[in-house]
Design a protein around this motif. Structure first.
Motif, PDB file in Angstrom:
ATOM      1  N   ALA A   1       0.774  -1.466   0.051  1.00 33.10           N
ATOM      2  CA  ALA A   1       0.042  -0.006  -0.118  1.00 33.10           C
ATOM      3  C   ALA A   1       0.857   1.377  -0.099  1.00 33.10           C
ATOM      4  O   ALA A   1       0.609   2.188  -0.747  1.00 33.10           O
ATOM      5  CB  ALA A   1      -0.944   0.222   1.022  1.00 33.10           C
ATOM      6  N   ALA A   2       2.018   1.465   0.886  1.00 34.96           N
ATOM      7  CA  ALA A   2       2.679   2.634   0.887  1.00 34.96           C
ATOM      8  C   ALA A   2       3.456   2.541  -0.400  1.00 34.96           C
ATOM      9  O   ALA A   2       3.841   3.834  -0.755  1.00 34.96           O
ATOM     10  CB  ALA A   2       3.687   2.365   2.132  1.00 34.96           C
ATOM     11  N   SER A   3       3.956   1.695  -1.043  1.00 36.08           N
ATOM     12  CA  SER A   3       4.669   1.997  -2.247  1.00 36.08           C
ATOM     13  C   SER A   3       4.023   2.163  -3.312  1.00 36.08           C
ATOM     14  O   SER A   3       4.469   2.686  -4.355  1.00 36.08           O
ATOM     15  CB  SER A   3       5.498   0.446  -2.533  1.00 36.08           C
ATOM     16  OG  SER A   3       4.825  -0.503  -2.653  1.00 36.08           O
ATOM     17  N   SER A   4       2.802   1.989  -3.495  1.00 35.95           N
ATOM     18  CA  SER A   4       2.059   2.145  -4.502  1.00 35.95           C
ATOM     19  C   SER A   4       0.989   3.351  -4.278  1.00 35.95           C
ATOM     20  O   SER A   4       0.468   4.010  -5.353  1.00 35.95           O
ATOM     21  CB  SER A   4       1.028   0.999  -4.896  1.00 35.95           C
ATOM     22  OG  SER A   4       0.127   0.690  -4.002  1.00 35.95           O
ATOM     23  N   ALA A   5       1.322   3.986  -3.174  1.00 36.01           N
ATOM     24  CA  ALA A   5       0.559   5.268  -2.910  1.00 36.01           C
ATOM     25  C   ALA A   5       1.047   6.613  -3.760  1.00 36.01           C
ATOM     26  O   ALA A   5       2.208   6.720  -3.913  1.00 36.01           O
ATOM     27  CB  ALA A   5       0.647   5.922  -1.497  1.00 36.01           C
ATOM     28  N   PRO A   6       0.162   7.405  -4.266  1.00 38.64           N
ATOM     29  CA  PRO A   6       0.700   8.422  -5.032  1.00 38.64           C
ATOM     30  C   PRO A   6       1.349   9.380  -4.296  1.00 38.64           C
ATOM     31  O   PRO A   6       1.110   9.740  -3.094  1.00 38.64           O
ATOM     32  CB  PRO A   6      -0.600   8.963  -6.020  1.00 38.64           C
ATOM     33  CG  PRO A   6      -1.654   8.337  -5.285  1.00 38.64           C
ATOM     34  CD  PRO A   6      -1.264   7.323  -4.114  1.00 38.64           C
TER      35      PRO A   6
END
Length: 125
Positions: free
Chosen positions: A17-22
């Motif tokens: 989730a954190a790595s794909s957050a804009p």
């Protein structure tokens, strides 16, 4: 993003989730997430051999360090120019690394040469 540590499902999901957050500017990493037990415990060398293909220049790995470290630094591994060269990237900067490497705006070394003393890329100073 390849999962090689299966000790904490919640930490894996949090890293995804954190790595794909804009970013605040709206940039986001284009990631695929691979979580298969057959990849448990792979070393950097094994990942390089397994992930090498004409279409891939780099791979991201969630390993034991990612799972245990409070910053969850994700392992980035070069597959093309210097196979096996690596650095870590905090999830909040994943978009910068993935987007620029995918578009060939920057080279792997541009990031690897700009890590902090602990080997983690947190952005350009």
């Amino acid at each position: 993003m390849l999962r090689t540590d299966f000790s904490d499902d919640a930490a894996w999901h949090a890293a995804c989730a954190a790595s794909s957050a804009p970013s605040p500017e709206g940039f986001a990493a284009g990631l695929s997430f691979v979580s298969e037990l057959r990849f448990a415990g792979l070393t950097i060398e094994e990942v390089v051999v397994m992930a090498s293909s004409p279409r891939r220049n780099f791979v991201f790995v969630v390993d034991g360090v990612t799972i245990r470290d409070s910053e969850a630094p994700i392992l980035a591994i070069d597959l093309r120019r210097e196979p096996g060269r690596w650095f870590r990237v905090v999830p909040a900067r994943m978009w910068s690394v993935e987007v620029n490497l995918s578009l060939a705006n920057m080279d792997f070394s541009d990031f690897a040469d700009n890590v902090d003393s602990d080997g983690v890329f947190r952005g350009f100073s």
